[in-house]
Design a protein around this motif. Structure first.
Motif, PDB file in Angstrom:
ATOM      1  N   UNK A   1       0.848  -1.183   0.000  1.00 40.61           N
ATOM      2  CA  UNK A   1       0.000   0.000   0.000  1.00 40.61           C
ATOM      3  C   UNK A   1       0.889   1.240   0.000  1.00 40.61           C
ATOM      4  N   UNK A   2       0.508   2.192  -0.810  1.00 46.26           N
ATOM      5  CA  UNK A   2       1.291   3.422  -0.926  1.00 46.26           C
ATOM      6  C   UNK A   2       0.607   4.504  -0.109  1.00 46.26           C
ATOM      7  N   UNK A   3       1.360   5.157   0.730  1.00 47.31           N
ATOM      8  CA  UNK A   3       0.818   6.233   1.550  1.00 47.31           C
ATOM      9  C   UNK A   3       1.500   7.544   1.208  1.00 47.31           C
ATOM     10  N   UNK A   4       0.700   8.605   1.213  1.00 46.59           N
ATOM     11  CA  UNK A   4       1.221   9.946   0.983  1.00 46.59           C
ATOM     12  C   UNK A   4       0.893  10.791   2.198  1.00 46.59           C
ATOM     13  N   UNK A   5       1.887  11.452   2.729  1.00 50.07           N
ATOM     14  CA  UNK A   5       1.693  12.296   3.906  1.00 50.07           C
ATOM     15  C   UNK A   5       2.087  13.716   3.557  1.00 50.07           C
ATOM     16  N   UNK A   6       1.130  14.627   3.726  1.00 46.94           N
ATOM     17  CA  UNK A   6       1.356  16.022   3.382  1.00 46.94           C
ATOM     18  C   UNK A   6       1.628  16.844   4.632  1.00 46.94           C
ATOM     19  N   UNK A   7       2.263  17.967   4.412  1.00 48.71           N
ATOM     20  CA  UNK A   7       2.475  18.924   5.497  1.00 48.71           C
ATOM     21  C   UNK A   7       2.669  20.296   4.896  1.00 48.71           C
ATOM     22  N   UNK A   8       2.477  21.317   5.722  1.00 40.62           N
ATOM     23  CA  UNK A   8       2.827  22.647   5.296  1.00 40.62           C
ATOM     24  C   UNK A   8       1.685  23.603   5.059  1.00 40.62           C
ATOM     25  N   UNK A   9       0.447  23.151   5.183  1.00 40.72           N
ATOM     26  CA  UNK A   9      -0.653  24.085   4.993  1.00 40.72           C
ATOM     27  C   UNK A   9      -0.733  25.076   6.143  1.00 40.72           C
ATOM     28  N   UNK A  10      -1.646  26.026   6.010  1.00 36.01           N
ATOM     29  CA  UNK A  10      -1.813  27.000   7.073  1.00 36.01           C
ATOM     30  C   UNK A  10      -2.499  28.246   6.584  1.00 36.01           C
ATOM     31  N   UNK A  11      -2.415  29.281   7.396  1.00 34.03           N
ATOM     32  CA  UNK A  11      -3.049  30.566   7.107  1.00 34.03           C
ATOM     33  C   UNK A  11      -1.982  31.589   6.767  1.00 34.03           C
ATOM     34  N   UNK A  12      -2.223  32.328   5.710  1.00 37.25           N
ATOM     35  CA  UNK A  12      -1.274  33.340   5.283  1.00 37.25           C
ATOM     36  C   UNK A  12      -2.050  34.544   4.772  1.00 37.25           C
ATOM     37  N   UNK A  13      -1.437  35.701   4.845  1.00 35.72           N
ATOM     38  CA  UNK A  13      -2.068  36.899   4.314  1.00 35.72           C
ATOM     39  C   UNK A  13      -1.954  36.934   2.798  1.00 35.72           C
ATOM     40  N   UNK A  14      -2.854  37.650   2.129  1.00 40.04           N
ATOM     41  CA  UNK A  14      -2.727  37.808   0.676  1.00 40.04           C
ATOM     42  C   UNK A  14      -1.345  38.336   0.311  1.00 40.04           C
ATOM     43  N   UNK A  15      -0.772  37.721  -0.706  1.00 42.86           N
ATOM     44  CA  UNK A  15       0.574  38.087  -1.117  1.00 42.86           C
ATOM     45  C   UNK A  15       1.651  37.292  -0.420  1.00 42.86           C
TER      46      UNK A  15
ATOM     47  N   UNK B   1      -0.307  -1.097 -11.276  1.00 44.39           N
ATOM     48  CA  UNK B   1      -0.224   0.356 -11.188  1.00 44.39           C
ATOM     49  C   UNK B   1      -0.940   0.847  -9.927  1.00 44.39           C
ATOM     50  N   UNK B   2      -0.536   1.967  -9.448  1.00 47.62           N
ATOM     51  CA  UNK B   2      -1.228   2.579  -8.323  1.00 47.62           C
ATOM     52  C   UNK B   2      -1.428   4.062  -8.576  1.00 47.62           C
ATOM     53  N   UNK B   3      -2.438   4.550  -7.898  1.00 50.31           N
ATOM     54  CA  UNK B   3      -2.694   5.980  -7.843  1.00 50.31           C
ATOM     55  C   UNK B   3      -3.133   6.285  -6.420  1.00 50.31           C
ATOM     56  N   UNK B   4      -2.428   7.103  -5.725  1.00 52.20           N
ATOM     57  CA  UNK B   4      -2.699   7.340  -4.311  1.00 52.20           C
ATOM     58  C   UNK B   4      -2.855   8.821  -4.025  1.00 52.20           C
ATOM     59  N   UNK B   5      -3.635   9.079  -2.992  1.00 57.62           N
ATOM     60  CA  UNK B   5      -3.918  10.450  -2.572  1.00 57.62           C
ATOM     61  C   UNK B   5      -3.472  10.653  -1.125  1.00 57.62           C
ATOM     62  N   UNK B   6      -3.041  11.867  -0.840  1.00 62.10           N
ATOM     63  CA  UNK B   6      -2.792  12.246   0.535  1.00 62.10           C
ATOM     64  C   UNK B   6      -4.087  12.617   1.225  1.00 62.10           C
TER      65      UNK B   6
END
Length: 120
Positions: A1-15, A106-111
């Motif tokens: 099984x293929x796992x994807x782990x994301x990081x780095x989102x958050x809140x930022x001001x425009x620009x 073949x695989x296609x995986x989502x975080x």
């Protein structure tokens, strides 16, 4: 099984800027492409950027010149550098990878998705 782990989102001001990361793990023969999709409230999921093993990239028009996709040398991680974020960029961003398993399948995986918010 293929796992994807994301990081780095958050809140930022425009620009402002945010960097997203996604790491793949599991029993993988090869990853052919990795990319980022996003889904904003009330909208369909759209491709933001994708990078093939060849190094070629494709971006949705709305992020060209502002976002940059890259991958690590091992081709098991993908990054999205987002600059000049706009009020239309907020969404849940999903990492995606497709490739080949050791048995030739073949695989296609989502975080799991990471929220990006833009607000003053």
């Amino acid at each position: 099984q293929v796992q994807l782990v994301e990081s780095g989102g958050g809140l930022v001001q425009p620009g402002g800027s945010l960097d997203l990361s996604c790491a793949a793990s599991g029993t993988i023969s090869s990853i052919n492409a990795m990319g980022w999709y996003r889904r904003a409230p009330g909208k369909q999921r759209e491709l933001v950027a994708v990078m093939l093993n060849s190094g070629s990239t494709n971006y949705v028009d709305s992020v060209k010149g502002r976002f940059t996709i890259s991958r690590d040398n091992a081709n098991t991680a993908v990054y999205l550098q987002m600059n000049s974020l706009k009020p239309e960029d907020p969404a849940v961003y999903y990492c995606y990878a497709r490739g080949i398993l050791p048995d030739g399948g073949q695989f296609g995986s989502w975080g799991q998705g990471t929220q990006v918010s833009v607000s003053s």
